[in-house]
Design an enzyme around this catalytic site. Structure first.
Site, PDB file in Angstrom:
ATOM      1  N   ALA A  29      36.504  47.876  42.276  1.00  0.00           N
ATOM      2  CA  ALA A  29      35.914  49.139  41.842  1.00  0.00           C
ATOM      3  C   ALA A  29      34.541  48.834  41.257  1.00  0.00           C
ATOM      4  O   ALA A  29      34.291  47.711  40.790  1.00  0.00           O
ATOM      5  CB  ALA A  29      36.815  49.780  40.795  1.00  0.00           C
ATOM      6  N   GLY A  76      40.161  46.419  43.159  1.00  0.00           N
ATOM      7  CA  GLY A  76      40.358  47.566  44.053  1.00  0.00           C
ATOM      8  C   GLY A  76      40.179  47.204  45.519  1.00  0.00           C
ATOM      9  O   GLY A  76      40.730  47.881  46.396  1.00  0.00           O
ATOM     10  N   GLU A  89      41.102  42.050  37.242  1.00  0.00           N
ATOM     11  CA  GLU A  89      40.859  43.117  36.262  1.00  0.00           C
ATOM     12  C   GLU A  89      41.074  42.647  34.830  1.00  0.00           C
ATOM     13  O   GLU A  89      40.425  43.131  33.908  1.00  0.00           O
ATOM     14  CB  GLU A  89      41.773  44.316  36.543  1.00  0.00           C
ATOM     15  N   GLU A 112      43.446  45.834  46.572  1.00  0.00           N
ATOM     16  CA  GLU A 112      44.391  46.954  46.569  1.00  0.00           C
ATOM     17  C   GLU A 112      44.161  47.874  47.768  1.00  0.00           C
ATOM     18  O   GLU A 112      45.106  48.360  48.387  1.00  0.00           O
ATOM     19  CB  GLU A 112      44.263  47.722  45.250  1.00  0.00           C
TER      20      GLU A 112
HETATM   21  C1  HXC Z   1      29.765  46.483  40.656  1.00  0.00           C
HETATM   22  C2  HXC Z   1      29.414  44.435  41.647  1.00  0.00           C
HETATM   23  C3  HXC Z   1      30.826  44.211  41.707  1.00  0.00           C
HETATM   24  C4  HXC Z   1      31.694  45.223  41.208  1.00  0.00           C
HETATM   25  C5  HXC Z   1      29.801  42.503  42.552  1.00  0.00           C
HETATM   26  N1  HXC Z   1      28.846  43.369  42.193  1.00  0.00           N
HETATM   27  N2  HXC Z   1      31.026  42.988  42.267  1.00  0.00           N
HETATM   28  N3  HXC Z   1      28.917  45.566  41.132  1.00  0.00           N
HETATM   29  N4  HXC Z   1      31.133  46.341  40.684  1.00  0.00           N
HETATM   30  N5  HXC Z   1      33.030  45.119  41.249  1.00  0.00           N
HETATM   31  C6  HXC Z   1      27.400  43.201  42.310  1.00  0.00           C
HETATM   32  C7  HXC Z   1      26.853  42.210  41.285  1.00  0.00           C
HETATM   33  O1  HXC Z   1      26.650  42.854  40.031  1.00  0.00           O
HETATM   34  C8  HXC Z   1      25.556  41.788  41.929  1.00  0.00           C
HETATM   35  O2  HXC Z   1      24.597  42.814  41.736  1.00  0.00           O
HETATM   36  C9  HXC Z   1      25.901  41.801  43.432  1.00  0.00           C
HETATM   37  O3  HXC Z   1      27.055  42.622  43.556  1.00  0.00           O
HETATM   38  C10 HXC Z   1      26.225  40.413  43.949  1.00  0.00           C
HETATM   39  O4  HXC Z   1      27.236  39.860  43.127  1.00  0.00           O
HETATM   40  P1  HXC Z   1      27.123  38.413  42.425  1.00  0.00           P
HETATM   41  O5  HXC Z   1      28.038  38.408  41.278  1.00  0.00           O
HETATM   42  O6  HXC Z   1      25.691  38.075  42.159  1.00  0.00           O
HETATM   43  O7  HXC Z   1      27.647  37.492  43.618  1.00  0.00           O
HETATM   44  P2  HXC Z   1      28.417  36.092  43.487  1.00  0.00           P
HETATM   45  O8  HXC Z   1      27.796  35.235  42.441  1.00  0.00           O
HETATM   46  O9  HXC Z   1      28.499  35.585  44.894  1.00  0.00           O
HETATM   47  O10 HXC Z   1      29.893  36.442  42.958  1.00  0.00           O
HETATM   48  C11 HXC Z   1      30.758  37.239  43.786  1.00  0.00           C
HETATM   49  C12 HXC Z   1      31.947  37.732  42.953  1.00  0.00           C
HETATM   50  C13 HXC Z   1      31.455  38.441  41.673  1.00  0.00           C
HETATM   51  C14 HXC Z   1      32.844  36.537  42.566  1.00  0.00           C
HETATM   52  C15 HXC Z   1      32.754  38.659  43.836  1.00  0.00           C
HETATM   53  O11 HXC Z   1      30.461  39.435  42.051  1.00  0.00           O
HETATM   54  C16 HXC Z   1      32.512  39.151  40.903  1.00  0.00           C
HETATM   55  O12 HXC Z   1      33.285  38.518  40.161  1.00  0.00           O
HETATM   56  N6  HXC Z   1      32.571  40.490  41.009  1.00  0.00           N
HETATM   57  C17 HXC Z   1      33.484  41.308  40.230  1.00  0.00           C
HETATM   58  C18 HXC Z   1      34.882  41.189  40.770  1.00  0.00           C
HETATM   59  C19 HXC Z   1      35.848  42.034  39.954  1.00  0.00           C
HETATM   60  O13 HXC Z   1      35.991  41.817  38.719  1.00  0.00           O
HETATM   61  N7  HXC Z   1      36.509  42.999  40.595  1.00  0.00           N
HETATM   62  C20 HXC Z   1      37.420  43.889  39.915  1.00  0.00           C
HETATM   63  C21 HXC Z   1      36.728  45.138  39.508  1.00  0.00           C
HETATM   64  S1  HXC Z   1      37.771  46.207  38.567  1.00  0.00           S
HETATM   65  P3  HXC Z   1      23.117  42.481  41.112  1.00  0.00           P
HETATM   66  O14 HXC Z   1      22.520  43.840  40.970  1.00  0.00           O
HETATM   67  O15 HXC Z   1      23.335  41.740  39.858  1.00  0.00           O
HETATM   68  O16 HXC Z   1      22.495  41.644  42.205  1.00  0.00           O
HETATM   69  C22 HXC Z   1      38.722  46.966  39.708  1.00  0.00           C
HETATM   70  C23 HXC Z   1      39.707  47.954  39.158  1.00  0.00           C
HETATM   71  C24 HXC Z   1      40.555  48.492  40.236  1.00  0.00           C
HETATM   72  O17 HXC Z   1      38.615  46.750  40.853  1.00  0.00           O
HETATM   73  C25 HXC Z   1      41.033  49.848  39.876  1.00  0.00           C
HETATM   74  C26 HXC Z   1      41.337  50.661  41.083  1.00  0.00           C
HETATM   75  C27 HXC Z   1      40.272  50.810  42.117  1.00  0.00           C
END
Ligand code: HXC
Length: 258
Positions: A65, A109, A132, A112
């Site tokens: 998400a 997400g 999460e 999921e």
């Molecule tokens: C918003 C995101 C994002 C996310 C990545 N980006 N994941 N933006 N929401 N979930 C953005 C980053 O901010 C960054 O933007 C760009 O995408 C590239 O990501 P990087 O982190 O620079 O890439 P990398 O170093 O290769 O790392 C990849 C990654 C990491 C390991 C996937 O991005 C990451 O940990 N993302 C979050 C994963 C996460 O926690 N997902 C769960 C979300 S909560 P900028 O602008 O800085 O370049 C969830 C709740 C579910 O899903 C509920 C129901 C839907």
């Protein structure tokens, strides 16, 4: 229909939907989820479409998400808008098969969403996770529920508590994905699977989807009864007569979806 966050193409009778927010690794924001539920509903209603493939980019199916979008929301806001509820329900209502073709990150997400699809074909570079917990929340659309049914309690707890990622080989061993293929072969393999499904009677295909999904919703006894009655009901279709006649006559079946 033109979309901001999706690329939707059709190849013969297959709808190919690509998540397309490369700048955010396909993070699921409200526009994307709105568009995805619309595109899937549209494909489901379109008589020319017989199977759907959902994919992302090589680097990310979806990284979860959109954290930026939801970070400042209050409980009352997410509760009142039922964050993710309605949009996800629209996806779950799709009756045609949806294959998730997952390359790269399928996190939160994203993992999921892949699990809501009917099965997952993974590229060798796929990484699944429910991180999460690192953000101070729990999974919201199946990461503690569907994942537990797919891979069992031990791995689901491990993934949800530690936030670690599972690679494609582990995901296949654990039963999360149906096949793993070399990364460049992901889309051809998913499209070939979709074409196989598209050849079948669409009545039977819908009944298969309903029956397998019933296994997740009910007791074994009720599920077996549902399956048996569904099997019986197939004898009311022309496609059952055609399928069995074709076998006996040693020829290809010509299904007519009725
Ligand atoms: C918003 C995101 C994002 C996310 C990545 N980006 N994941 N933006 N929401 N979930 C953005 C980053 O901010 C960054 O933007 C760009 O995408 C590239 O990501 P990087 O982190 O620079 O890439 P990398 O170093 O290769 O790392 C990849 C990654 C990491 C390991 C996937 O991005 C990451 O940990 N993302 C979050 C994963 C996460 O926690 N997902 C769960 C979300 S909560 P900028 O602008 O800085 O370049 C969830 C709740 C579910 O899903 C509920 C129901 C839907």
């Amino acid at each position: 229909m033109a979309f901001e966050t999706l690329i939707v193409e059709t190849e013969d009778d297959i709808a190919l939907i690509r998540l397309n927010r490369p700048e955010a690794l396909n993070a699921l924001n409200s526009t994307l989820l709105d568009e995805l539920s619309k595109a899937l509903t549209e494909a489901d209603r379109n008589d020319k479409i017989r199977c759907i493939v959902l994919t992302g980019s090589e680097k990310a199916f979806a990284a979860g998400a959109d954290i930026k979008e939801m970070s400042q929301k209050s409980f009352v806001e997410v509760y009142n808008e039922d964050l993710f509820g309605a949009k996800i329900e629209a996806i779950q209502r799709v009756r045609k098969p949806i294959i998730a073709a997952v390359s790269g990150y399928a996190l939160g997400g994203g993992c999921e969403l892949a699990m809501i699809c009917d099965f997952i074909i993974a590229a060798e570079n796929a990484k699944f996770g429910q991180p999460e917990v690192n953000l101070g929340v729990v999974a919201g659309i199946g990461g503690t529920q569907r994942l537990t049914r797919f891979v069992g309690k031990a791995k689901a707890m491990d993934m949800n508590l530690t936030g670690r990622f599972m690679d494609a080989a582990e995901a296949e061993r654990a039963g999360l994905v149906s096949r793993v293929v070399p990364t460049p072969k992901l889309l051809p393999e998913a499209m070939a699977a979709a074409r196989k499904i598209a050849e079948k009677s669409q009545v039977t295909v819908k009944a298969v989807k309903e029956s397998v999904n019933r296994a997740y919703e009910t007791t074994l006894r009720e599920g077996l009864l549902f399956e048996r009655r569904t099997f019986h009901s197939m004898f009311a279709t022309e496609d059952q007569k055609e399928g069995m006649a074709a076998f006996l006559e040693k020829r290809e079946a010509q299904f007519r979806d009725r």
